[in-house]
Design an enzyme around this catalytic site. Structure first.
Site, short mmCIF file in Angstrom:
data_model
loop_
_atom_site.label_atom_id
_atom_site.label_comp_id
_atom_site.label_asym_id
_atom_site.label_seq_id
_atom_site.Cartn_x
_atom_site.Cartn_y
_atom_site.Cartn_z
N ASP A 1 -23.07 -73.67 58.11
CA ASP A 1 -22.64 -72.97 59.33
C ASP A 1 -21.14 -72.76 59.41
O ASP A 1 -20.56 -72.71 60.50
CB ASP A 1 -23.12 -73.72 60.60
CG ASP A 1 -24.63 -73.87 60.62
OD1 ASP A 1 -25.32 -72.98 60.12
OD2 ASP A 1 -25.11 -74.91 61.14
N LYS B 1 -20.34 -68.33 56.74
CA LYS B 1 -20.59 -67.60 55.47
C LYS B 1 -21.08 -66.18 55.75
O LYS B 1 -20.73 -65.25 55.03
CB LYS B 1 -21.63 -68.35 54.62
CG LYS B 1 -21.18 -69.75 54.21
CD LYS B 1 -22.26 -70.49 53.49
CE LYS B 1 -23.46 -70.83 54.35
NZ LYS B 1 -23.19 -71.79 55.46
N GLY C 1 -29.19 -69.78 58.50
CA GLY C 1 -29.06 -68.83 59.61
C GLY C 1 -27.64 -68.29 59.55
O GLY C 1 -26.68 -69.02 59.81
N HIS C 2 -27.49 -67.04 59.13
CA HIS C 2 -26.17 -66.46 58.95
C HIS C 2 -25.96 -65.36 59.99
O HIS C 2 -26.71 -64.40 60.05
CB HIS C 2 -26.04 -65.87 57.53
CG HIS C 2 -26.10 -66.93 56.46
ND1 HIS C 2 -25.98 -66.67 55.12
CD2 HIS C 2 -26.27 -68.28 56.55
CE1 HIS C 2 -26.07 -67.81 54.44
NE2 HIS C 2 -26.25 -68.78 55.29
N GLN D 1 -26.34 -73.00 53.26
CA GLN D 1 -25.96 -74.40 53.49
C GLN D 1 -24.51 -74.64 53.05
O GLN D 1 -23.72 -73.71 53.14
CB GLN D 1 -26.92 -75.36 52.76
CG GLN D 1 -28.33 -75.40 53.35
CD GLN D 1 -29.20 -74.23 52.93
OE1 GLN D 1 -29.37 -73.98 51.75
NE2 GLN D 1 -29.76 -73.51 53.88
P1 GDP Z 1 -23.18 -69.51 58.43
O1 GDP Z 1 -24.48 -70.20 58.40
O2 GDP Z 1 -22.17 -70.16 57.54
O3 GDP Z 1 -23.27 -68.02 58.19
O4 GDP Z 1 -22.63 -69.69 59.92
P2 GDP Z 1 -23.47 -69.46 61.29
O5 GDP Z 1 -23.65 -68.00 61.49
O6 GDP Z 1 -24.67 -70.33 61.31
O7 GDP Z 1 -22.47 -70.10 62.34
C1 GDP Z 1 -21.18 -69.62 62.49
C2 GDP Z 1 -21.01 -69.12 63.95
O8 GDP Z 1 -19.64 -68.95 64.22
C3 GDP Z 1 -21.65 -67.77 64.20
O9 GDP Z 1 -22.12 -67.74 65.51
C4 GDP Z 1 -20.49 -66.78 64.02
O10 GDP Z 1 -20.66 -65.58 64.75
C5 GDP Z 1 -19.37 -67.59 64.56
N1 GDP Z 1 -18.04 -67.33 63.97
C6 GDP Z 1 -17.71 -67.04 62.69
N2 GDP Z 1 -16.36 -66.99 62.54
C7 GDP Z 1 -15.84 -67.27 63.75
C8 GDP Z 1 -14.51 -67.41 64.24
O11 GDP Z 1 -13.52 -67.29 63.52
N3 GDP Z 1 -14.36 -67.75 65.57
C9 GDP Z 1 -15.42 -67.92 66.40
N4 GDP Z 1 -15.18 -68.24 67.67
N5 GDP Z 1 -16.70 -67.79 65.96
C10 GDP Z 1 -16.89 -67.48 64.66
P1 IMO Z 2 -26.64 -72.25 56.75
O1 IMO Z 2 -26.90 -71.42 55.52
C1 IMO Z 2 -26.55 -76.21 58.55
C2 IMO Z 2 -29.55 -79.08 57.15
C3 IMO Z 2 -30.62 -79.52 58.12
C4 IMO Z 2 -30.86 -80.95 57.62
C5 IMO Z 2 -30.72 -80.80 56.11
C6 IMO Z 2 -32.05 -80.65 55.37
O2 IMO Z 2 -26.91 -71.54 58.01
O3 IMO Z 2 -25.28 -72.87 56.68
P2 IMO Z 2 -33.75 -78.61 55.13
O4 IMO Z 2 -34.55 -77.87 56.16
O5 IMO Z 2 -32.84 -77.75 54.33
O6 IMO Z 2 -34.60 -79.49 54.25
O7 IMO Z 2 -32.84 -79.63 55.99
O8 IMO Z 2 -29.93 -79.64 55.91
N1 IMO Z 2 -29.44 -77.61 56.97
C7 IMO Z 2 -28.44 -76.87 57.46
N2 IMO Z 2 -27.40 -77.20 58.25
N3 IMO Z 2 -26.66 -74.95 58.08
C8 IMO Z 2 -27.68 -74.60 57.27
O9 IMO Z 2 -27.77 -73.41 56.68
C9 IMO Z 2 -28.66 -75.58 56.95
N4 IMO Z 2 -29.78 -75.58 56.22
C10 IMO Z 2 -30.24 -76.83 56.22
O10 IMO Z 2 -30.16 -79.50 59.45
O11 IMO Z 2 -29.84 -81.80 58.06
MG MG Z 3 -25.88 -71.06 59.71
#
Ligand code: GDP
Ligand code: IMO
Ligand code: MG
Length: 433
Positions: A13, A16, A40-41, A224
């Site tokens: 998270d 990416k 979840g991206h 991840q």
């Molecule tokens: P990922 O799994 O690495 O793609 O990240 P996620 O999408 O799960 O979580 C990142 C969250 O931060 C998302 O809701 C993005 O829209 C948000 N985000 C990304 N970059 C920034 C930033 O620079 N500032 C803020 N406030 N939110 C951001």
């Molecule tokens: P993105 O791509 C954050 C965590 C789960 C748990 C561990 C194992 O959005 O960054 P799993 O279901 O993969 O066997 O769970 O990994 N986890 C993540 N945490 N971002 C993710 O993906 C994750 N995918 C799995 O919360 O701790």
């Molecule tokens: Mg994510």
């Protein structure tokens, strides 16, 4: 043309999705190389929010081919749901997305076992996403998995399914006191998906290599993060695949010489979802403000993310195991909240100081962070468009992180939108763009 890897430097998270989307403007293919719909991206374009789980984050650009590589685990029902959602939004995913025949399938018993194993672990549970990821990768390693290509050969699909179910049903009924699953019902469901999925089936290794040979550029999009890596993360509190840069090579079918850029995505602080050690974890008022201001709730499960100060020990380690050429620092804006900021520069455990990631899991569990304190900037920075226009304290913070992580910060993100990105060094992914 060489490829670029985008990898999470922390526990997932990191942003990416935002980084991949931003950089995909200059690329031709975006390839997911591991993980599944545990990811979840989030990608935000204008007023539209896209939450992508399996589909690569390049999908928003019509010129990009989104590819699901060999190393990914695919839940066919989920992928169809996501394709339909994107189709309704006019992105033509059925005409564009390519899926490797070697990608493994997540089966109904994988999802069920993920739930049951977690439930049985009780307090010791990992907090998985319950998407069947671990059991699917376990079957892959045990050589009893079914692959995407098997969906298109009914005889082979049924044979493999029946063989797998012998063991799965024993496990379900004897250990977990559950009803056995029916091969016919699963086959009917899964083979029913085949017709709609057939156009996606692709020899992705060939596609990737002919593209590189034709001078096209590729982004390999990690899911991840480094500390969730099965080999290099905080085992057993990890996922069951290899998010690190090395995993991009095996998951996409590339060699090290095909890659010239490895971009580490890191938040300006740290978050983690699920169980496991987290040395700089915060609680109380600061944690509350960081969570709320950062919107730190999981994209996939909606769970509240744990939050903590930036941890340079982790950053240095992530740099070592991935070999970053660049860092993409996200969510700097979230720290505008605070009067002062802390940065963990080392761990202390039983009288010893660790500047590098400790070799033993117990040390990580009990490590006391050694903090440096830096002044905050207390100004909204979400509208800043040039790095030099950031407050001096914000620049000092970025530059200190860069020094501690020992990798150059090329991009600084100050909000979720594409436009909220400051470019510090103009080193284009594709020369001349
Ligand atoms: P990922 O799994 O690495 O793609 O990240 P996620 O999408 O799960 O979580 C990142 C969250 O931060 C998302 O809701 C993005 O829209 C948000 N985000 C990304 N970059 C920034 C930033 O620079 N500032 C803020 N406030 N939110 C951001
Ligand atoms: P993105 O791509 C954050 C965590 C789960 C748990 C561990 C194992 O959005 O960054 P799993 O279901 O993969 O066997 O769970 O990994 N986890 C993540 N945490 N971002 C993710 O993906 C994750 N995918 C799995 O919360 O701790
Ligand atoms: Mg994510």
């Amino acid at each position: 043309m060489p490829a670029t890897i985008i990898v999470g430097a922390q526990w997932g998270d990191e942003g990416k999705g935002k980084a991949t989307d931003l950089l995909a403007d200059a690329t031709d293919l975006v390839v997911r190389y591991q993980g599944g719909n545990n990811a979840g991206h989030t990608v935000i374009v204008g007023d539209e929010v896209f939450k992508l789980h399996l589909i690569p984050s390049g999908i928003l650009y019509p010129h990009v081919t989104p590819v699901i590589g060999d190393g990914v685990v695919v839940d066919p029902e989920v992928v169809l749901g996501e394709l339909d959602g994107l189709d309704e939004r006019g992105l033509d995913p059925y005409g564009r997305v390519k899926v490797s025949g070697n990608a493994h399938l997540i089966m109904p018993y994988h999802r069920e076992l993920d739930l049951l194993i977690e439930r049985r672990l009780g307090k010791a549970k990992l907090g998985t996403t319950k998407r069947g990821i671990g059991p699917a990768y376990a079957d892959k390693a045990s050589r009893v998995g079914l692959r995407f290509q098997d969906l298109f050969d009914e005889k082979i699909f049924r044979q493999k399914l029946e063989a797998a179910l012998v063991h799965k049903n024993e496990q379900l009924s004897r250990i977990y006191n559950r009803l056995p699953m029916s091969a016919d019902e699963i086959a009917e469901e899964y083979l029913g998906y085949a017709e709609r999925l057939r156009p996606l089936l692709t020899d992705t290794t060939d596609l990737i290599h002919t593209s590189l040979e034709a001078g096209r550029h590729i982004i390999l999009e990690g899911a991840q993060g480094t500390l969730l890596d099965l080999d290099h993360g905080t085992y057993p509190f990890v996922t069951s695949s290899n998010p690190v840069a090395g995993g991009a090579l095996t998951g996409a079918g590339l060699g090290p010489r095909h890659v010239d850029r490895v971009i580490g995505i890191t938040k300006a602080y740290v978050t983690r979802v699920g169980a496991g050690p987290f040395p700089t974890e915060l609680d109380g008022d600061i944690a509350e403000r960081m969570t709320e201001h950062g919107g730190e709730y999981g994209t996939t499960t909606g769970r509240r993310r744990r939050v903590g100060w930036f941890d340079a020990v982790l950053a240095r380690y992530a740099n070592r195991v991935n070999g970053f050429t660049d860092l993409f620092l996200t969510k700097l804006d979230v720290l505008s909240e605070f009067d002062e900021l802390r940065v963990c520069v080392a761990y202390r455990y039983e009288g010893e100081t660790y500047e590098h990631f400790p070799p033993h899991q117990s040390i990580i569990h009990h490590a006391e962070p050694v903090y440096e304190t830096m002044p905050g900037w207390k100004t909204d920075i979400t509208d800043v468009t040039r790095y030099d226009d950031l407050p001096a304290e914000a620049r000092a913070y970025v530059e200190r992180l860069e020094e501690l992580a020992d990798a150059p910060v090329t991009w600084v993100s100050v909000g979720p939108k594409r436009s909220q990105t400051l470019v510090r060094r103009d080193v284009p992914l594709v020369p001349g763009t």
